[in-house]
Design an enzyme around this catalytic site. Sequence first.
Site, PDB file in Angstrom:
ATOM      1  N   GLN A   1      18.497  -6.486 -13.644  1.00 45.41           N
ATOM      2  CA  GLN A   1      17.835  -7.522 -12.855  1.00 45.41           C
ATOM      3  C   GLN A   1      17.285  -8.550 -13.842  1.00 45.41           C
ATOM      4  OE1 GLN A   1      17.645  -6.744  -9.046  1.00 45.41           O
ATOM      5  NE2 GLN A   1      19.342  -5.769 -10.096  1.00 45.41           N
TER       6      GLN A   1
ATOM      7  N   ALA B   1      12.090  -8.196  -1.744  1.00 40.55           N
ATOM      8  CA  ALA B   1      13.153  -7.787  -2.666  1.00 40.55           C
ATOM      9  C   ALA B   1      13.642  -8.955  -3.520  1.00 40.55           C
ATOM     10  CB  ALA B   1      14.303  -7.171  -1.878  1.00 40.55           C
ATOM     11  N   HIS B   2      14.633  -8.660  -4.352  1.00 46.03           N
ATOM     12  CA  HIS B   2      15.107  -9.653  -5.324  1.00 46.03           C
ATOM     13  C   HIS B   2      15.810 -10.838  -4.652  1.00 46.03           C
ATOM     14  CE1 HIS B   2      18.787  -6.745  -5.764  1.00 46.03           C
ATOM     15  NE2 HIS B   2      18.877  -7.457  -4.653  1.00 46.03           N
ATOM     16  N   ASN B   3      15.660 -11.990  -5.302  1.00 44.92           N
ATOM     17  CA  ASN B   3      16.316 -13.254  -4.906  1.00 44.92           C
ATOM     18  C   ASN B   3      15.822 -13.824  -3.586  1.00 44.92           C
ATOM     19  OD1 ASN B   3      17.915 -12.747  -7.171  1.00 44.92           O
ATOM     20  ND2 ASN B   3      19.613 -11.969  -5.981  1.00 44.92           N
TER      21      ASN B   3
ATOM     22  N   SER C   1      17.875 -11.471  -1.135  1.00 42.40           N
ATOM     23  CA  SER C   1      18.550 -12.757  -0.909  1.00 42.40           C
ATOM     24  C   SER C   1      18.282 -13.359   0.462  1.00 42.40           C
ATOM     25  CB  SER C   1      20.070 -12.611  -1.129  1.00 42.40           C
ATOM     26  OG  SER C   1      20.332 -12.172  -2.445  1.00 42.40           O
TER      27      SER C   1
END
Length: 340
Positions: free
Chosen positions: A204, A245-247, A265
Amino acid sequence: MPDPRFFEDLGPVSLTELAALTGAELSAPGAGSVQVARVAILARATADSITYFSDRKLAAELAETRAAACFITERDVGLAPQGCIALVTRQPTAAYAMSGERLHRPRRHAGPAVSREASVEDGAVIGPGAAIGQGAQIGRGTIIGANTVIGPGVTIGRDCVIGPNVSLHCALLGDRVKILAGAVIGEAGFGATAGPKGVIDIPQLGRVILQDGVTVGANTCIDRGAYDDTVLGENTKIDNLVQIAHNVRVGRNCVMAAHTGISGSVTIGDGAAFGGRAGVSDHVIIGEGAQIGAAAGVLRDVPPRVVMGGYPAMPMRQWLREVAWLSKSAAVRRREEPDQ
């Protein structure tokens, strides 16, 4: 490319080495001496990058990529553009992950608890037991709580309040940001893929950006981006025990009640609101001003200014009508059934 404030570059390395590491096969004879310095997704790759291709929906991005090399399956090798060296493998995502581990490493805090290389402006208050990594910057009037860990390179603006036992890594914070006790900002998000010997983590390599006036509740987790950044817009307010979460991209003046979960995302427009225990599936777009009811499960894009409820989430009035109809139908069925 990964932000050098947060990640060390361990390259460059030759394609021969990466082919041996990942089990990939070079498609171009003599290309093994080519050096790459970083991993990158198709759209962000540069001439010193290696990328991967595993989804034909991204064929247009592959055609335009500037990467020096690409992990790709034998079936798709013909899609690689001229000048991009193909490394043929059955598991392009796993090969990318292993290459990312070889080329990049998160910076580690070394030395005294408060690094001599950290910059702390006059008027900042550092609580007992706090650790501040090298290259970190803390603005005037900011308060750092006891036992909080500020990782290498982290930037915190002015007049912020960072509670006790907070963990901050790979993060850039604006002014007047509040982070309550126990929150974890900038740790690796959940990314895994099948590897040669089992499931492996995908590096990540992004950041978390919290803009001015953001509040993050106690024990909330906000993951750094996998490729891009995780961003929370100005004045957004996050309750306790929320997972982002990520993005994820969150707009300005949004609110999220406790136990909300936002998958990777997701894009959220300005002024959106989430009731407690709401959940959003990955890659969904939530429109500006939309409202997601408590415990709703959002699986599809939500238009602006729509109120949603239920699971799967639907416009609130429709969901309430369906709940009422089911209740009435169940009551009728009970009356019609003979006594047991």
